[in-house]
Design a protein around this motif. Structure first.
Motif, short mmCIF file in Angstrom:
data_model
loop_
_atom_site.label_atom_id
_atom_site.label_comp_id
_atom_site.label_asym_id
_atom_site.label_seq_id
_atom_site.Cartn_x
_atom_site.Cartn_y
_atom_site.Cartn_z
N TYR A 151 0.80 -1.22 0.00
CA TYR A 151 0.00 0.00 0.00
C TYR A 151 0.84 1.28 0.00
CZ TYR A 151 -3.67 -3.26 1.61
OH TYR A 151 -4.54 -4.31 1.74
N THR A 152 1.57 1.50 1.10
CA THR A 152 2.21 2.81 1.32
C THR A 152 3.13 3.25 0.19
OG1 THR A 152 2.12 2.29 3.67
CG2 THR A 152 3.46 4.19 3.01
N GLU A 154 2.97 2.04 -2.87
CA GLU A 154 2.36 1.75 -4.17
C GLU A 154 1.16 2.62 -4.53
OE1 GLU A 154 3.34 -0.46 -6.65
OE2 GLU A 154 5.14 -0.41 -5.40
N LEU A 155 0.22 2.71 -3.60
CA LEU A 155 -1.01 3.45 -3.86
C LEU A 155 -0.83 4.89 -3.39
CD1 LEU A 155 -3.61 0.97 -2.36
CD2 LEU A 155 -2.70 0.99 -4.68
N ASN A 156 -1.77 5.75 -3.81
CA ASN A 156 -1.72 7.10 -3.23
C ASN A 156 -2.13 6.98 -1.77
OD1 ASN A 156 -4.56 7.89 -2.66
ND2 ASN A 156 -4.81 7.57 -4.87
N ALA A 157 -1.77 7.98 -0.98
CA ALA A 157 -1.94 7.89 0.48
C ALA A 157 -3.38 7.75 0.91
CB ALA A 157 -1.30 9.10 1.15
N PHE A 158 -4.35 8.20 0.12
CA PHE A 158 -5.73 8.04 0.53
C PHE A 158 -6.25 6.65 0.21
CE2 PHE A 158 -9.27 9.85 2.55
CZ PHE A 158 -10.41 9.31 1.99
N ASP A 159 -5.86 6.11 -0.93
CA ASP A 159 -6.28 4.76 -1.26
C ASP A 159 -5.66 3.73 -0.31
OD1 ASP A 159 -6.60 5.42 -4.83
OD2 ASP A 159 -8.04 5.63 -3.20
N LEU B 8 1.08 15.86 1.62
CA LEU B 8 1.21 14.60 2.35
C LEU B 8 2.42 14.72 3.27
CD1 LEU B 8 0.69 11.58 2.94
CD2 LEU B 8 2.22 11.06 1.01
N ARG B 55 -3.53 8.36 9.03
CA ARG B 55 -2.91 7.19 9.66
C ARG B 55 -1.85 7.57 10.67
NH1 ARG B 55 -0.56 4.09 4.65
NH2 ARG B 55 0.21 2.72 6.30
N ILE B 60 -2.64 13.82 5.85
CA ILE B 60 -3.03 14.54 4.64
C ILE B 60 -3.57 15.92 5.02
CG2 ILE B 60 -4.68 14.55 2.72
CD1 ILE B 60 -4.49 11.44 2.80
N ILE B 97 -8.29 14.15 -5.09
CA ILE B 97 -7.61 12.86 -5.19
C ILE B 97 -6.43 12.97 -6.15
CG2 ILE B 97 -9.00 11.81 -7.06
CD1 ILE B 97 -7.64 10.02 -3.90
N LEU B 100 -3.65 14.73 -4.25
CA LEU B 100 -3.11 13.83 -3.23
C LEU B 100 -2.27 12.73 -3.89
CD1 LEU B 100 -3.75 10.86 -1.73
CD2 LEU B 100 -2.77 12.76 -0.43
N SER B 101 -2.73 12.27 -5.02
CA SER B 101 -2.02 11.23 -5.74
C SER B 101 -0.63 11.74 -6.18
CB SER B 101 -2.85 10.80 -6.94
OG SER B 101 -2.31 9.66 -7.53
N THR B 104 1.67 12.13 -3.23
CA THR B 104 2.17 10.83 -2.78
C THR B 104 3.33 10.36 -3.66
OG1 THR B 104 -0.08 10.21 -2.13
CG2 THR B 104 1.55 8.47 -2.19
N GLN B 108 7.00 8.96 -2.76
CA GLN B 108 7.34 7.57 -3.10
C GLN B 108 8.56 7.50 -4.03
OE1 GLN B 108 3.53 6.49 -4.71
NE2 GLN B 108 2.89 5.40 -2.85
N LEU B 182 -11.75 13.37 -0.74
CA LEU B 182 -11.02 12.79 0.39
C LEU B 182 -11.83 13.08 1.65
CD1 LEU B 182 -7.52 14.34 -0.46
CD2 LEU B 182 -8.45 12.15 -1.25
#
Lengths: 254, 254, 254, 254
Positions: A151-152, A154-159, B8, B55, B60, B97, B100-101, B104, B108, B182
């Motif tokens: 997850y962390t 790989e996906l965006n932080a909301f997904d 983020l 989390r 966010i 989204i 945010l994407s 992220t 990453q 979000l």
């Protein structure tokens, strides 16, 4: 057999306070809520208890090891340092949900959460020292298998967050209904559950249920102790075994 | 049209830090996480942004009004006062989204959340002052109809919590998939969603969806503004209208 | 020439509050005072100002760079999160003592510190952006020569403290009377003074005076800037030169 | 007879840390110092002790009621939540200065305050429960007669501060030399002194001395107890008597 002592902390008249005379700045409410929780966490944690932020205006704690005077002092200290006060109910039970239920009733019987006249209730019963035992508390510490890789990173932080939240929602409901347990998201990809005497099968079923229901893969370490800290630290160590060798379940007493 | 700036915040190497050399006391982790969030909430909030605990190791924020230097100073201040550091990605987009994407991805691309060598990344793009507009941010503030009467004063505190959590889980997934939004639980029975340009129908559909899916009755106030605080405060006022007269939806610009 | 903007923060009605209805626990008062100071330090510091704890119920800050709205927001945030409120006076002057004096008068004119009816005064004048200059603020950072070797590692902790306190008391009075400056103990063996345009001789005289009066050996780094942070950071670097090569005085602009 | 248990908290290697790799922002150092103090105040205060900020990198506490394990947990909690660690020395004595002196020696013997290799020392002895008595601790709470009328509402805030600081400097030195006591400014116009068995005359002499030396008029309430909180709360109540009827001295046991 478990004998969980549960405390409910409920901020008095909070809803109305947040909008009187006008709605207050959200960032300040978030700060107040978080810092109040942090203070309660330090106080309860120093006595080897655990407190969970839950709804922030209602916080649930496992307080084996704290007596009534301990609760009273915390309540007084909060009234000296915050613009709000808290009411407190404490109860014990063979299952966490029973104890929490009784603790809630104590507060509810004294008045509504939004009853302007209800302030600083303190009521309940603790587990007396003479009756305390090494298996009073059972704590299960769940996390998501390879959350960082899956997850962390790989996906965006909301997904990522949605996945973890769906896993938590499924687990919390199952653990409550099937096992009278109270489960709390504690950050990252971690959920801590406060359980009655459950065996290996119960945890395997819970993990399977969450995987089937929402396709989130959990693993879990479980510990017992006289206090939440003792049981919870054992659970953390068991979870480290899972992380190290790929197991999905590890019990501290086997 | 909305032009949401999303940040983020990701604690560097947190997972490993929490268990090295041994697992750390849970109460201390909870305290550290909550106080870090509270500090970020004060800093971002004072510049009219909103940050959500999410989390806790990943947080966010909606940061329209903060520039890169603002983010840099916050990052430095955290490194001076905490035993951990944070990496930061900032991005903007027509939908929350999307922003945010992109935010992220910036983090990453610099390295894994558990990459011991990745520290204090700061990367991204903001909405320049000359391009800012009064409808850049749209905030929806949901709460549960008569939560106190239906849940808090009636059910035990965990069953109340389950209801609210199920409502949140359903809403967050729907708002993300149907509306690129979000959504964050912010305490009590409140959820704040960061949205693109949505109209009345979109909110009515969301409320209907949650009622059908999990039998939780929501109402919602919605606001627009140049910043999260401006949009969010307008949303709070609209929600007060709903509380006063029974409406299920109130938009700040109608 | 310096143009210091000074803010006085005074807690409203604090004396009576601390003993009503009964004297409050001292540890809680200490916690509240320190955390209020810490919050103000973060807020003012993030805008490149400095705030000094002073008497805790009265705190003095150098706020070049903060405008009236900044002060207003801080005041509001405090009222949302603390059980007390603060009144604020802001003024500017060629000397720090003049600015502080005017700031005090603004608050005093509105009512006594223990006037139950006086709440959240906000009055004063700032240095407008168009008039700001790189030498508006002058900061001197003093510390004790070899405090660790002479005191901390040699004397008991209270006798070390007495020495440092006597040195501070002598310096603060001299700097105020001879040089219209405001001096504040900031921890360890450090004193930060907010000064008007002083030259090398003024600092040499201050250091000599303290050595004669109480036999405490100081050294000092001095900096200028548009803000307290800029001047103060320059002063810290100058003090590092003193630490490195034995100098007793180092000015950032020579 | 008093049997004061005194703890010295000393941040490890703090001086070097504040300037490595570069000098850190002063506002952040002030925040970290104050919040660390506040946390220690909450922890020690909840066990009925008192802690004084003193020099912030060195803090002195009266810890009758805390055992070694209590100190150990506090030390661990700090290491989990701050970017610095603390070393701790605990000792007991017939006089506060003796106990503090021994506590200091324990820490000094383990290494310099700036010895990079010295971390988290914990050494010392407590007053065992079986030896505790109701007169173990004697606390004197001083304040300035009509500080608000004479200073706060009349002089500028720095000149008020100078008066109070001069009064404190005179009192602290006299109480240490004549009476083996430890005196601490605690905010406003208040000084709390930790004393051995002193009688009425000792306090009258102290008040007279300060009036002669620096023309600051003090009054004082004194209490005894098994803990600092018990003695200190009694002292606060005695001081309220002084405030009410003009007395300059009131002892809790007469």
């Amino acid at each position: 057999m478990t004998n969980t002592q549960v405390t409910l902390f409920q901020i008095d008249n909070y809803g109305p306070w947040t909008v009187t005379p006008e709605p207050r700045r959200e960032a300040d409410l978030q700060t107040l809520q978080s810092r109040l929780f942090a203070d309660i966490s330090q106080y309860v944690g120093a006595r080897d208890g655990y407190v969970f932020f839950t709804r922030f205006d209602n916080m649930i704690a496992v307080t084996n090891g704290l007596d009534v005077t301990d609760h009273e002092l915390l309540q007084e200290s909060i009234s000296n340092r915050y613009p709000v006060t808290v009411s407190i109910g404490v109860a014990t039970g063979r299952t966490p949900i029973q104890a929490l239920s009784d603790a809630t009733t104590l507060v509810q019987d004294a008045g509504s959460a939004q009853d302007d006249g209800r302030r600083e209730i303190l009521d309940g019963r603790i587990v007396d020292d003479e009756f305390r035992a090494p298996d009073d508390v059972q704590i299960a510490h769940f996390d998501v298998v390879d959350a960082t890789g899956e997850y962390t990173d790989e996906l965006n932080a909301f997904d990522s967050f949605i996945e973890i939240e769906q896993g938590y929602a499924a687990l919390m409901r199952y653990m409550r209904r099937a096992h009278d347990s109270l489960s709390f998201f504690v950050g990252g990809d971690n959920v801590i559950a406060v359980c009655p005497d459950l065996d290996r099968t119960a945890y395997e079923d819970a993990v399977d249920h969450v995987e089937s229901a929402v396709e989130v893969e959990l693993r879990v370490g479980v510990g017992r102790g006289e206090t939440a800290h003792e049981a919870g630290m054992s659970a953390k160590h068991e979870l480290e075994h899972c992380r190290a060798d790929g197991r999905r379940l590890s019990l501290g007493w086997e």
